[in-house]
Design a protein around this motif. Structure first.
Motif, short mmCIF file in Angstrom:
data_model
loop_
_atom_site.label_atom_id
_atom_site.label_comp_id
_atom_site.label_asym_id
_atom_site.label_seq_id
_atom_site.Cartn_x
_atom_site.Cartn_y
_atom_site.Cartn_z
N PRO A 103 0.80 -1.23 0.00
CA PRO A 103 0.00 0.00 0.00
C PRO A 103 0.83 1.28 0.00
O PRO A 103 0.32 2.35 -0.30
N MET A 104 2.12 1.19 0.37
CA MET A 104 2.91 2.41 0.51
C MET A 104 3.88 2.66 -0.64
O MET A 104 4.64 3.62 -0.61
N TYR A 149 -0.96 5.29 -6.27
CA TYR A 149 -0.82 4.23 -5.27
C TYR A 149 -1.98 3.23 -5.38
O TYR A 149 -3.05 3.58 -5.89
N HIS A 151 -4.32 2.10 -3.54
CA HIS A 151 -5.68 2.37 -3.05
C HIS A 151 -6.46 3.28 -3.98
O HIS A 151 -7.66 3.47 -3.79
N GLN A 152 -5.79 3.82 -5.01
CA GLN A 152 -6.50 4.71 -5.93
C GLN A 152 -7.11 3.96 -7.12
O GLN A 152 -7.65 4.59 -8.02
N PRO B 15 -15.57 15.15 0.81
CA PRO B 15 -15.33 15.99 1.98
C PRO B 15 -14.98 17.40 1.54
O PRO B 15 -14.46 17.63 0.45
N ILE B 17 -12.84 19.49 2.98
CA ILE B 17 -11.42 19.81 3.05
C ILE B 17 -10.61 18.56 2.75
O ILE B 17 -11.10 17.44 2.89
N PRO B 19 -8.37 15.42 3.04
CA PRO B 19 -8.28 14.52 4.19
C PRO B 19 -7.02 14.74 5.04
O PRO B 19 -7.07 14.63 6.25
N ARG B 22 -7.53 17.73 7.17
CA ARG B 22 -8.49 17.36 8.20
C ARG B 22 -7.80 16.54 9.29
O ARG B 22 -7.96 16.79 10.49
N VAL B 279 4.94 1.49 9.88
CA VAL B 279 3.85 2.39 10.29
C VAL B 279 3.39 2.12 11.72
O VAL B 279 3.38 3.02 12.56
N VAL B 349 3.81 9.51 5.94
CA VAL B 349 4.44 8.30 5.43
C VAL B 349 3.44 7.44 4.66
O VAL B 349 3.76 6.85 3.65
N ASP B 350 2.20 7.39 5.16
CA ASP B 350 1.24 6.48 4.56
C ASP B 350 0.45 7.16 3.46
O ASP B 350 -0.33 8.07 3.72
N PRO B 351 0.62 6.71 2.21
CA PRO B 351 -0.08 7.38 1.10
C PRO B 351 -1.59 7.29 1.21
O PRO B 351 -2.31 8.09 0.63
N ARG B 352 -2.10 6.30 1.98
CA ARG B 352 -3.55 6.19 2.11
C ARG B 352 -4.13 7.36 2.87
O ARG B 352 -5.30 7.69 2.75
N ARG B 354 -2.23 10.36 2.87
CA ARG B 354 -1.68 11.53 2.18
C ARG B 354 -2.38 11.81 0.85
O ARG B 354 -2.73 12.94 0.56
N VAL B 355 -2.55 10.78 0.03
CA VAL B 355 -3.09 10.96 -1.31
C VAL B 355 -4.56 10.59 -1.35
O VAL B 355 -4.93 9.51 -0.89
N ARG B 356 -5.36 11.45 -1.88
CA ARG B 356 -6.77 11.11 -1.96
C ARG B 356 -7.06 10.14 -3.08
O ARG B 356 -6.51 10.27 -4.15
N GLY D 29 -12.45 9.95 5.96
CA GLY D 29 -11.75 11.22 5.78
C GLY D 29 -12.69 12.42 5.66
O GLY D 29 -12.32 13.46 5.16
N GLY D 30 -13.95 12.25 6.13
CA GLY D 30 -14.96 13.29 5.93
C GLY D 30 -15.74 12.97 4.67
O GLY D 30 -15.35 12.10 3.90
N GLY D 31 -16.83 13.66 4.43
CA GLY D 31 -17.65 13.36 3.26
C GLY D 31 -18.63 12.24 3.54
O GLY D 31 -18.57 11.60 4.57
N ARG D 32 -19.55 12.05 2.62
CA ARG D 32 -20.58 11.03 2.83
C ARG D 32 -20.73 10.16 1.59
O ARG D 32 -20.45 10.59 0.49
#
Lengths: 264, 356, 313, 269
Positions: A103-104, A149, A151-152, B15, B17, B19, B22, B279, B349-352, B354-356, D29-32
């Motif tokens: 995942p990273m 990444y 998860h996208q 959301p 803002i 993540p 937030r 992590v 560190v964790d892209p989950r 950091r990156v949307r 992360g917020g949102g619905r």
């Protein structure tokens, strides 16, 4: 001509004082440009057969018999030598694409690190090839995908990426372990089509492990049926499915829903 | 899992803002709330004391005179309701007033400012040692699971977290200084050395900055034993944690996938396994910092290390409440800030995250 | 292709309990969720731990018979090195070190076990309430727990003990107040997992009220991890208590206490025995609890074991 | 998102009725995320309704809504003329106990620390008609009688799922909801367990909502089928109509993606 020829393969795992036989005298061949399907219920040893070819059998297990890969004996091959074949000559795709990627780490990194390791190509060249190969496996927007990444992506896209990673070093053998089981049925068809195309275009010898006869009926050329570590029946796709010889194969096929009725 | 992109877009209200922003805002909020809580605790503790603080300040003779007592109470604001006293206390804190030591009459903040660098020096030494040694031992133990190496490391790390720090300090001091003379003795420098000109307050750094090599080696010789002793517990803790964390990662599909790519074992271990285990380990390093601070109070006492711990010890033995509460407050805040930073590192560190 | 094994029609394939190497059972662990004391004590570490603990229990029980001299009497020369009469020497006031050590076990052990029992009960009840009812009850309880966590153990115990005054009773209160949050955290997270697990929901659909499902369905599944945590925690409690005594905030002199004895011995380098032997006592007894706790932990399933390990402060 | 056409066989007084039901989740992360939107469905007496869709389409959320395990953001659910209220901390109201559920994961749906007999007895206490006993239940799901004295860990996935079915039946439900009850079983067991569930439900006079991503299994056991996509029901109809004459393009896509077991080597779709 067979690329891999498995003869009398036995695998047993020792847990504590107990010895469990996972594979018993398994024999069959993988041929170039052909998809060999291995069917069986869970615990039948079908996944372990694939892992044995990769040299990734579990710890504390003993393997005997023979796996001949183009003249190289894989059973008992020192792990260093096996490692040189893995990723380069022998590739593998796993069941759940969402857990088969770190995942990273970025996609570009993960589908090229073995290319760079085996072929010693530059980072830039590796990335160029990654983009090309992602295009070949029909991942949308390959240029952007390499810097994203895991998860996208959706499950189906990740499985396409996994296939890209598998073929980037132009291997001879591809082991696909339940590659569509974790996917939705509408996504499954696309992955099966991709598997067929890759097999034909690259002249790959494919081992397709699955418990789904629908999948085998769609893409496999020959089918091996396994039950508790034993091969009970081997045969070409159509005769094996329409006229199974062995009682166990017959009961498997008859247990499926709508074996006789199909949608319009 | 595999919701197609279009489905998600259709039913998703994104959301407002980012993540990551937030995440950071939430962490800041929690940290501020906790720091406020810490002030409430130290305030309540000071006011719950069964012994009359006035008596402690005035001494027995003056305390016998009711007039002087009443005057003092008024001067200290002790005749006010508790809530008013709290806001006075909070107001003082915000101005950096942590009270005055009952014993020495020196403002607590001033004393803490003087001794703080010594503890930082010791703490950094110990945390570096424990992270490096702890992670490597844990990794080794996990990779060699169920072998002699693994059993030895597990047993040793269990013993490491079982030893009383102050006792290990005393034994270490006796053996390595008193008997073997391998390391420096008590204090941060030998008595005849003059401390380097103060820049950071860390003797090792300051002596290097001033180019005083002799002072540097002397300071290092004094630093090494206390940091090792202090690190022992956290090494045990981190070894155990990183072992179980690595074992969790080892059985994941992506590790098998990495092996199936024929990568060098070194790459599989460090790029895939270790990175995945890192992590959870990072968050534990923050927690381990807490036990390090606990250990510091005990270790510094034995080594006459003139830091926060020894200051607290002197306060404790003389029941000097403003000192103890001041140290409690400062250490509580430091701990909260360290864990806030750890959370931030985790987020980056964790892209989950950091990156949307 | 030889077929040697008895064949079964696939309809029965699942009744053989076919071991699934191909597919991991989703919950590899739930079956190992139960604690097995005998099994844990069969491991070398568990056995050694149990043996040491047994010895210490006997020592504490028969302390008056084992101690050769009055632990408080200043009968001997000061700082006498270990010899035939004072096998572990004498201290700065001429008291027999061995007698003092033996008698100190009688206060340390019961006090540590008592404090752990209290904090385990207090912490897990609060944690269970937080985990099951969620929302603001959860917020309040867990924010308080966070707050306690924000103070390093010894510092907070020191603050409390200093505020209440030195003494064994106040040291116990201090340790109780600092150690309940780890139980609350573990119990909360176990209860939250259990609460959303399908077997508890199935029970709720059958008409169990929240309270009934908490007691009848969830409680049996969280007790084992709590027991493991408590076992490991006895060691921590002994260390904290010794630390407080070392800082003169625990047991009040002249009552014999290991931490206080070390504190006395630290400055006496010529008389190493005063500090050395009490420390060895603390080490062995804490090791015993940690060995047993660790072996017990290994009998839990991996997920729960991690849960227990993570919050060790 | 309209319900294309109501089947003619839907009785005037449905046992269970969903009226414009919607459900939303808060995201981490917020949102619905709107998991279910504007779903209207009816379930008649002694009827098996198949609910089909791919992962993330909201079918499991719908099952939870029916059981009162999620709070609807909008709409109304009525069971036997009682409104279905979200389950709070108290006991579930008696009039709703007639809805029971069989879950997806057989490894998590039985309490690991209680014997099978105790878990079945809890459920038996709810049935006023006393239709079943522990023994007759085990017999009905093809398990040996000595299973009652054991714990769940000694059973395989398929066996556990049969115990879970027995427990749901024991309560004498009027509606049995199966939330992907066969998805985690071996392909060769799926049809058998599904058929067993259907037969037992119908024999005991209950209706069933069977949720699955597998249209071919649903075709075997359902009277009517509802197809879900992206939180909404796109098509409802009799099983035969959906199977042979699908109207909605998504239903067509779903049907054409099912691989046939004919050995012809044709990739579907």
């Amino acid at each position: 001509m067979s690329v891999i020829s498995i003869r009398d393969l036995n695998l047993s795992v020792t847990t504590g004082s107990e010895e469990k036989h996972i594979l018993r005298d398994v024999s069959f061949d993988l041929e170039a440009g052909k998809i060999t399907g291995v069917a069986g219920a869970s615990g039948s040893g079908k996944t372990q057969t694939g892992l044995a070819i990769m040299g990734l059998s579990p710890d504390r297990s003993t393997l005997s018999g023979s796996i001949d890969f183009a003249g190289t004996e894989l059973v008992g091959l020192p792990s260093k030598k096996h490692n040189r074949l893995r990723g380069r000559q022998l590739a593998m795709v796993f069941q759940d694409p969402s857990s088969a990627f770190h995942p990273m780490l970025s996609i570009g990194d993960q589908i090229t690190d073995h290319l760079r390791h085996h072929r010693k190509v530059s980072k830039k060249e590796a990335l160029r090839q990654a983009i090309r190969i992602l295009g070949q496996t029909k991942v949308p927007h390959p240029e952007e995908a390499v810097s994203k990444y895991p998860h996208q992506f959706s499950g189906g896209q990740l499985q396409r990426i996994a296939f890209a990673s598998a073929i980037i070093c132009e291997p001879k053998v591809l082991i696909a372990d339940e590659p569509t089981t974790a996917l939705d049925v509408t996504v499954q068809a696309g992955i099966l089509r991709l598997l067929r195309e890759l097999c034909d275009d690259l002249n790959l010898a494919v081992l397709l492990v699955t418990h789904d006869f629908g999948v085998l009926s769609s893409v496999a050329d020959t089918i091996v049926v396994m039950e508790s570590g034993l091969v009970v029946e081997t045969g070409d796709r159509e005769p094996l499915i329409t006229a199974p010889q062995h009682e166990y194969t017959r009961s498997l096929i008859e247990s499926l829903p709508g074996a006789e009725v199909s949608p319009r | 899992m595999s919701v197609s992109a279009t489905d998600q877009q259709k039913n998703l209200r994104p959301p407002k803002i980012h993540p990551l922003l937030r995440f950071i805002l939430v962490r800041i909020g929690i940290s501020i709330l906790l720091i406020w809580g810490v002030t409430v605790v130290t305030f309540l503790m000071t006011n719950l004391v069964p012994t009359d603080p006035v008596a402690a300040i005035l001494g027995d003779r003056a305390a016998a005179d009711p007039e002087i007592v009443a005057q003092t109470r008024e001067r200290l604001g002790l005749d006010q309701p508790l809530i008013v006293q709290y806001f006075t206390y909070l107001g003082n804190l915000l101005q950096g007033d942590l009270g005055v030591s009952n014993q020495t009459r020196v403002p607590v903040l001033e004393s803490i400012g003087q001794v703080f660098p010594a503890s930082i020096e010791l703490g950094i030494g110990a945390i570096l040692l424990s992270v490096i040694i702890g992670l490597l031992l844990g990794l080794l133990s996990a990779l060699k699971q169920n072998t002699i190496v693994d059993h030895a490391i597990r047993t040793l790390s269990l013993i490491g977290i079982s030893a009383p720090t102050f006792w290990i300090a005393a034994v270490g001091y006796f053996v390595f200084f008193f008997k073997l003379r391998l390391v420096g003795g008590a204090g941060r420098l030998d008595p005849w050395m003059t401390p380097p000109p103060r820049v950071t307050g860390l003797y090792t750094v300051d002596s290097l900055l001033a180019g005083q090599m002799a002072t540097f080696t002397n300071a290092l010789g004094h630093l090494i034993l206390p940091s090792c002793v202090l690190a022992l517990f956290t090494i045990g803790l981190l070894t155990r944690f990183s072992r179980s964390s690595v074992l969790d990662i080892i059985k994941l599909d992506y590790v098998t996938a990495a092996k199936a790519k024929g990568l060098a074992p070194r790459t599989v271990v460090f790029k895939y396994i270790f990175r995945g285990a890192l992590v959870p380990i990072i968050t534990v390093v923050g927690l381990a910092f807490g036990s390090l601070l606990s250990g510091a109070v005990l270790t510094e006492t034995v080594f006459a290390w003139n830091g926060l711990g020894q200051y607290a010890y002197r306060g404790a033995t003389t029941l000097d409440l403003p000192v103890i509460m001041g140290v409690g407050l400062v250490i509580g805040i430091v701990y909260i800030i360290v864990n806030f930073v750890v959370d931030l590192i985790y987020g980056f560190v964790d892209p989950r995250v950091r990156v949307r | 292709m030889s077929i040697s094994s008895p064949k079964q029609p696939p309809t029965n394939a699942d009744s053989t309990g076919a071991e699934a190497l191909d597919r991991n059972p989703v919950d590899a662990g739930i079956k190992r969720w139960r604690l097995r004391f005998p099994k844990a004590l069969r491991t070398p570490l568990g056995f050694v731990g149990a043996a040491i603990l047994l010895i210490w229990l006997l020592v504490a029980l028969f302390a008056p018979l084992l101690a050769p001299f009055d632990p408080l009497a200043q009968n001997f020369g000061r700082l006498v090195a270990p010899d035939g009469q004072n096998i572990l020497g004498t201290d700065t006031l001429g008291r027999d070190v061995f007698s003092r050590i033996v008698v100190a076990a009688r206060t340390t052990l019961p006090a540590a076990v008592f404090v752990v029992l209290c904090s385990a009960v207090m912490g897990s009840v609060l944690g269970a309430i937080a985990g099951y009812f969620g929302r603001f009850v959860d917020e309040i309880i867990m924010r308080i727990a966070d707050l306690v966590f924000a103070f390093p153990t010894i510092i907070l115990a020191m603050v409390i003990a200093a505020a209440l005054g030195p003494g064994l009773k106040n040291a116990i209160i201090a340790i109780l107040l600092v150690s309940w949050p780890s139980y609350a955290r573990v119990t909360r997270s176990l209860v939250m997992t259990a609460r959303s697990s399908e077997y508890v929901i199935a029970g709720r659909l059958l008409g169990f009220s929240a309270g009934k499902s908490l007691l009848r369905e969830i409680a049996p599944n969280v007790v084992s991890p709590i027991v493991v945590l408590a076992t490991l925690d006895v060691g921590t409690a002994i260390l904290t208590m010794a630390g407080l005594s070392f800082l003169s905030l625990g047991v009040v002199p002249p009552t014999p206490d290991w931490g206080a004895m070390i504190s006395e011995g630290v400055s006496q380098f010529s008389a190493w025995w005063i500090a050395f032997f009490p420390g060895l006592c603390i080490l062995t007894i804490v090791v015993a609890f940690n060995f047993i706790g660790d072996s017990l932990r290994d009998t839990l399933d991996p997920h729960t074991a991690q849960e227990v390990g993570e919050t060790t402060k | 998102m309209t319900t294309t056409k109501d089947d003619t066989r839907t009785p005037a007084q449905p046992l269970l009725e969903l009226d414009n039901v919607a459900c939303e989740y808060k995201l981490d992360g917020g949102g619905r995320f709107r998991a279910v939107s504007d779903v209207s469905l009816q379930l008649g007496r002694s009827e098996v309704l198949g609910l089909v869709g791919e992962s993330g389409c909201g079918k499991s959320t719908l099952a939870k809504l029916i059981c009162g395990l999620e709070k609807p953001a909008a709409g109304r659910i009525t069971f036997d003329s009682h409104p279905v209220k979200p389950l709070g901390l108290g006991r579930r109201p008696d009039e709703l106990l007639g809805i029971q559920m069989v879950f997806q994961n057989p490894y998590a749906s039985l309490n690991p620390r209680r014997r099978i007999r105790d878990q079945l007895t809890d459920a038996l206490a709810l049935d006023p008609d006393q239709t079943w006993t522990v023994d007759s239940l085990l017999e009905a799901v093809d398990l040996p009688l000595d299973a009652a004295g054991r714990f769940s860990h000694s059973f395989s996935g398929g066996q556990r799922q049969r115990i879970a079915i027995a427990r749901a039946l024991a309560a004498g439900p009027k509606v049995l909801v199966g939330d992907e009850p066969i998805a985690s079983l071996d392909a060769f067991l799926q049809a058998r367990i599904a058929t067993m569930m259907r037969d037992l439900a119908i024999e005991s006079g209950a209706s069933m909502i069977f949720i699955s991503h597998d249209l071919s299994i649903v075709h075997e056991i359902a009277d009517r089928v509802a197809v879900m996509e992206a939180g909404g029901v796109v098509e409802v109809g009799s099983t035969e109509q959906i199977w042979n004459d699908p109207q909605h393009p998504y239903t067509k896509k779903l049907l054409s993606a099912i691989p046939r077991v004919d050995g012809k080597g044709i990739i579907p779709g």
